[in-house]
Structure formats: structure tokens, C-alpha cells
Design a protein around this motif. Structure first.
Motif, PDB file in Angstrom:
ATOM      1  N   LEU A  43       0.801  -1.032   0.360  1.00 46.00           N
ATOM      2  CA  LEU A  43       0.044   0.034  -0.132  1.00 46.00           C
ATOM      3  C   LEU A  43       1.075   1.451  -0.122  1.00 46.00           C
ATOM      4  O   LEU A  43      -0.018   2.187  -0.350  1.00 46.00           O
TER       5      LEU A  43
ATOM      6  N   LEU B 274       0.476   5.597  -2.377  1.00 45.47           N
ATOM      7  CA  LEU B 274       1.283   6.369  -1.465  1.00 45.47           C
ATOM      8  C   LEU B 274       2.204   6.975  -2.750  1.00 45.47           C
ATOM      9  O   LEU B 274       2.107   8.291  -2.631  1.00 45.47           O
TER      10      LEU B 274
ATOM     11  N   GLU C  91      -5.612  -5.382  -6.850  1.00 50.60           N
ATOM     12  CA  GLU C  91      -6.386  -4.702  -6.938  1.00 50.60           C
ATOM     13  C   GLU C  91      -6.151  -3.904  -5.947  1.00 50.60           C
ATOM     14  O   GLU C  91      -6.998  -2.804  -4.876  1.00 50.60           O
TER      15      GLU C  91
ATOM     16  N   SER D 286      -6.725  -0.497  -6.468  1.00 50.96           N
ATOM     17  CA  SER D 286      -8.192  -0.020  -7.658  1.00 50.96           C
ATOM     18  C   SER D 286      -8.565   1.466  -6.440  1.00 50.96           C
ATOM     19  O   SER D 286      -8.471   2.594  -7.510  1.00 50.96           O
ATOM     20  N   HIS D 287      -8.516   1.929  -5.755  1.00 51.79           N
ATOM     21  CA  HIS D 287      -8.516   3.273  -5.101  1.00 51.79           C
ATOM     22  C   HIS D 287      -8.364   3.990  -5.803  1.00 51.79           C
ATOM     23  O   HIS D 287      -8.700   5.147  -5.661  1.00 51.79           O
TER      24      HIS D 287
ATOM     25  N   ILE E  16      -9.561   8.331  -6.852  1.00 52.05           N
ATOM     26  CA  ILE E  16      -8.884   9.227  -5.889  1.00 52.05           C
ATOM     27  C   ILE E  16      -7.849   9.590  -6.626  1.00 52.05           C
ATOM     28  O   ILE E  16      -7.876  11.401  -6.126  1.00 52.05           O
TER      29      ILE E  16
ATOM     30  N   LYS F  94     -19.543   3.024 -11.787  1.00 51.43           N
ATOM     31  CA  LYS F  94     -19.889   2.927  -9.812  1.00 51.43           C
ATOM     32  C   LYS F  94     -18.221   4.015 -10.422  1.00 51.43           C
ATOM     33  O   LYS F  94     -17.914   5.098  -8.892  1.00 51.43           O
TER      34      LYS F  94
ATOM     35  N   LEU G 157     -18.027   7.253  -7.810  1.00 47.54           N
ATOM     36  CA  LEU G 157     -16.985   7.740  -6.572  1.00 47.54           C
ATOM     37  C   LEU G 157     -16.463   8.957  -6.397  1.00 47.54           C
ATOM     38  O   LEU G 157     -15.670   9.471  -5.894  1.00 47.54           O
TER      39      LEU G 157
ATOM     40  N   HIS H 116      -1.212   3.281   7.715  1.00 42.30           N
ATOM     41  CA  HIS H 116      -0.706   1.830   6.933  1.00 42.30           C
ATOM     42  C   HIS H 116       0.936   1.245   7.965  1.00 42.30           C
ATOM     43  O   HIS H 116       0.558  -0.079   8.390  1.00 42.30           O
TER      44      HIS H 116
ATOM     45  N   ILE I 278     -11.432   5.978   1.656  1.00 36.70           N
ATOM     46  CA  ILE I 278      -9.876   5.304   2.103  1.00 36.70           C
ATOM     47  C   ILE I 278      -9.549   4.860   3.342  1.00 36.70           C
ATOM     48  O   ILE I 278      -8.636   3.924   3.371  1.00 36.70           O
TER      49      ILE I 278
ATOM     50  N   ILE J   6      -8.494   1.455   3.875  1.00 36.02           N
ATOM     51  CA  ILE J   6      -8.006   0.393   3.017  1.00 36.02           C
ATOM     52  C   ILE J   6      -6.241   0.698   3.923  1.00 36.02           C
ATOM     53  O   ILE J   6      -5.687  -0.734   3.660  1.00 36.02           O
ATOM     54  N   TYR J   7      -5.528   1.686   4.712  1.00 42.20           N
ATOM     55  CA  TYR J   7      -4.851   1.439   5.110  1.00 42.20           C
ATOM     56  C   TYR J   7      -4.626   1.129   6.353  1.00 42.20           C
ATOM     57  O   TYR J   7      -3.546   1.704   7.266  1.00 42.20           O
TER      58      TYR J   7
ATOM     59  N   THR K 116     -15.028   1.141  -1.665  1.00 38.79           N
ATOM     60  CA  THR K 116     -13.897   0.697  -2.158  1.00 38.79           C
ATOM     61  C   THR K 116     -12.979   0.067  -1.589  1.00 38.79           C
ATOM     62  O   THR K 116     -11.743  -0.195  -1.507  1.00 38.79           O
TER      63      THR K 116
ATOM     64  N   VAL L   9     -11.473  -3.544  -0.602  1.00 34.29           N
ATOM     65  CA  VAL L   9     -10.916  -5.295  -1.469  1.00 34.29           C
ATOM     66  C   VAL L   9     -11.056  -6.126  -1.249  1.00 34.29           C
ATOM     67  O   VAL L   9     -11.591  -6.901  -1.551  1.00 34.29           O
TER      68      VAL L   9
END
Lengths: 216, 216
Positions: A117, A121, A144, A147-148, A152, A181, A185, B128, B152, B155-156, B189, B191
Motif C-alpha cells: 500500500l 502513496l 486490487e 484500485s482506490h 481518488i 461506479k 466515486l 498503514h 479510504i 484501506i490503510y 472501495t 478490497v
């Protein structure tokens, strides 16, 4: 074009309202085109009125810089793209790649694979930095866990979104978000009043124009 | 509790299904409570069966560490929080703050103000990193440009979401996303297959229980 059956004929019969981004990838860039004639076919596409942008790989632009002016002569703008399907470069390297893409083209596009992840960033940070420098940048973290970033990225300055249409349901890549979708978003996460005029021209239930679909 | 009229009486009459996170902020932490009796009132709240978590500021935990065991004696878990309404600390400083919050509590919560989009990336990166270390962390970047971190952050690794209910419409802070919309964004969002059981217990059109609303 590399995934279309008869791309040039299909462009000839295209009478939709939406402008087209043309690309013709070989396997090194995730596509199916053979090297022979690859750029000639893309060049032929760039002559169509409906083709507003051509996406050319940074590696191609670097090796054959002379073709860029020829493409521009056909009244298309250039997206210069870099793809990394295995990893995400370090922040400094990614910034240098974006700078190079922007040097050759109108929009600098990067698509990288995040193994963690923290890579997503790095990608968002590089988009933001490039945008602050005045570069029209676009980018996604693939897969995957990235994906976000498709949803954003616009907040960090990304100028292009990529979404499969309804008819593409067998062709979704991991992490891709279908158009309806993605639109929702982006709309839900917008901060400013930026218009989504172009997207407004697309109905949520839009399907791929039959002349651009793959044969079954 | 600092924004409620008679918080203890209101807790007494609360018969909802959802567990409560109790907090009682003074002005230094964005609230309205006077210092006198502030922690006593919070302690009284922690005695209620319905109160499952108490949120105590890191600065309070550090200065009065002895109260933490007393709270735990009331069978509540502790969220230890740090707020910065003016800026976002550097990555290393933020990581140290999260470590300290985790040292004192069960969940480490940070809310910082981003002066630039790069600050939102610092916050997400710190969440994260903490999550990878095994810390139950939660965090948001406040304000408009941090708004998407509410959607989001999960996700982190962020373990808590904050959303105003429908009845709070006059009380939205900048960047806050109402519950129904936040839920939809998190759902869209996600996963993995993480369950949203708790959120599923809340209807989209839920309103603040009357006993917890502010007088008009």
C-alpha cells in the motif's frame, strides 16, 4: 487498437459523439500488437477526426522522438505513458519518469504495480508533485490494492480516468472499476466544483459502440 | 458529552442497540467541556453498559496515567487520541504519536489538519505503517482536502470511521461525510471481504436517537 479486430475499419464506421484515445500496445506494454507496423497503424488512426489523443509509450517516444511531430501534424494531442507491471519505482525515479513523459507529451501518464500500500502513496504523491509543477499528469496504481487510486487520483491532480464499459465485463483487469461506479466515486469525493461535463455526456448504462466491440 | 445537554441523564435513558464511544473534550481538543469535572463526567459515563469505548486524549493519558486503569475497571476499551487542528506532523513524529497512543490504549487515533495534499499521504502512510506493526490505529485528515481519507482510510488500516448522522446536518465539520454516503464509499472501495456487520445494523436513514440530540 491491438485488441480490436479491424481497428482502422472500425474507426471509419465510428460515428459516436465521444472523442477517442488511440493506443496500440505490443506485449511489452501489456498489449497484443506485433512490432511490425504497430506505429504505422497508430499513425493511421491519428488521422481520423474522432481521434483526439494518441497514447505513446515513453520508451517509444524516447527511441523514436521524430515520430512525435508527425503525430502532432495529424492534430492529435499526445499522452506519453509509462507502465510498470511488476513494481512501483521509488518516488524520485517516478518523478523523473513523469517529467520525461511531460517533456515529450501533453499529458504524462504512469501506471505502476503496487506491491504494498505504501506504493499507492508514492504514486499519489508523485501525481500531486507533478501537478503542482504545472504538469498535466495522470496515473493509477494497478491491481486490487491500487484500485482506490482510480477513484481518488483526481484529488491529487490525475487528469485521466480509465474504466471499462458495460460490454467489457469479461475484460476487466484486476482493480478496474466500471464506468458508472467510477463516476459515482469521483463525484462523491470531489472537493471543488470541477465540472464533469465530458462524463456527463456518457450515460451510466452506455455500452461499447458495436463497431468497437470484440467479436465473440 | 461536552456538546450534550445532560449527558449522564441522556445515557440513562438510552436504550438503543448500538454501543457508544464516549468522549468529553475541552476546548483544547475541539470541545466545549470545562476542565473542572471533565474526567469525572467521562468516568461516570464509562460505567454505563452501553458505553463500550472511551476516547481519552493522549495528552490527558500522559499527564494522568493512573486514571486509565480506573477506566478499564469499568469494562471499557480505551481509544487514545491525538488531535492537531493546525497542521500534520512529519511522518516520524506522527508515527511516534501513534506509538504512544497505542502504548496507553487499545486503539490509537490521530486526527490532523492537512495544509497540503501531501499531508493526507503522510497520515495514510502512518496508518498503514502502524497497522503493519500490529497497532489498531485509526485516523483522519480533517478539513475539505482531507475528506477522502475518511472514505479510504480503511484501506490503510484505519479501524474507526466518523460520520455525522442525518439529524446533525447543522453540525457538520468541514470534510465530514454523512453516514449513508460514507458507508457507500467504504463499501465501494473495499478490497477484501471484511464484514461491515456493525454498519449493517445502522439504516441509511437513521437519525440521532432523540435522547442524544441537542436542544434546538
Amino acid at each position: 487498437m491491438d485488441k480490436a479486430d479491424n481497428p482502422i475499419e472500425q474507426l471509419e464506421s465510428y460515428d459516436g459523439e465521444l472523442p477517442i484515445v488511440a493506443t496500440n500496445r505490443n506485449q511489452w506494454f501489456g498489449g497484443k500488437a506485433r512490432d511490425t507496423g504497430r506505429l504505422d497503424t497508430l499513425f493511421a488512426a491519428s488521422r481520423f477526426e474522432s481521434v483526439a489523443y494518441v497514447d505513446i509509450e515513453l520508451e517509444t517516444a524516447r527511441a523514436k522522438e521524430w515520430i512525435l511531430e508527425e503525430f502532432r501534424g495529424n492534430d492529435v494531442r499526445l499522452i506519453i505513458s509509462h507502465h510498470d507491471f511488476d513494481a512501483t519505482p521509488d518516488r524520485e525515479v517516478l518523478a523523473a519518469i513523469i517529467d520525461q513523459c511531460a517533456h515529450y507529451g501533453d499529458i504524462a501518464k504512469v501506471a505502476t504495480y503496487p506491491t504494498d500500500l505504501s506504493d499507492t502513496l508514492v504514486l499519489l504523491g508523485a501525481l500531486h508533485e507533478a501537478t503542482q509543477k504545472g504538469i498535466d499528469a495522470a496515473g493509477i496504481a494497478m491491481g486490487e490494492i491500487g484500485s482506490h487510486t482510480r477513484a481518488i487520483g483526481h484529488i491529487y491532480g490525475s487528469k485521466l480516468g480509465y474504466a471499462p464499459l458495460l460490454d467489457d465485463h469479461d475484460e476487466y483487469a484486476p482493480g478496474q472499476i466500471p464506468l458508472g461506479k467510477l463516476r459515482a466515486l469521483i463525484e462523491a469525493t470531489r472537493v471543488d466544483g470541477t465540472s464533469l461535463e465530458r462524463i456527463d455526456a456518457i450515460e451510466d448504462d452506455v455500452t461499447v459502440p458495436s463497431e468497437l466491440t470484440l467479436p465473440n
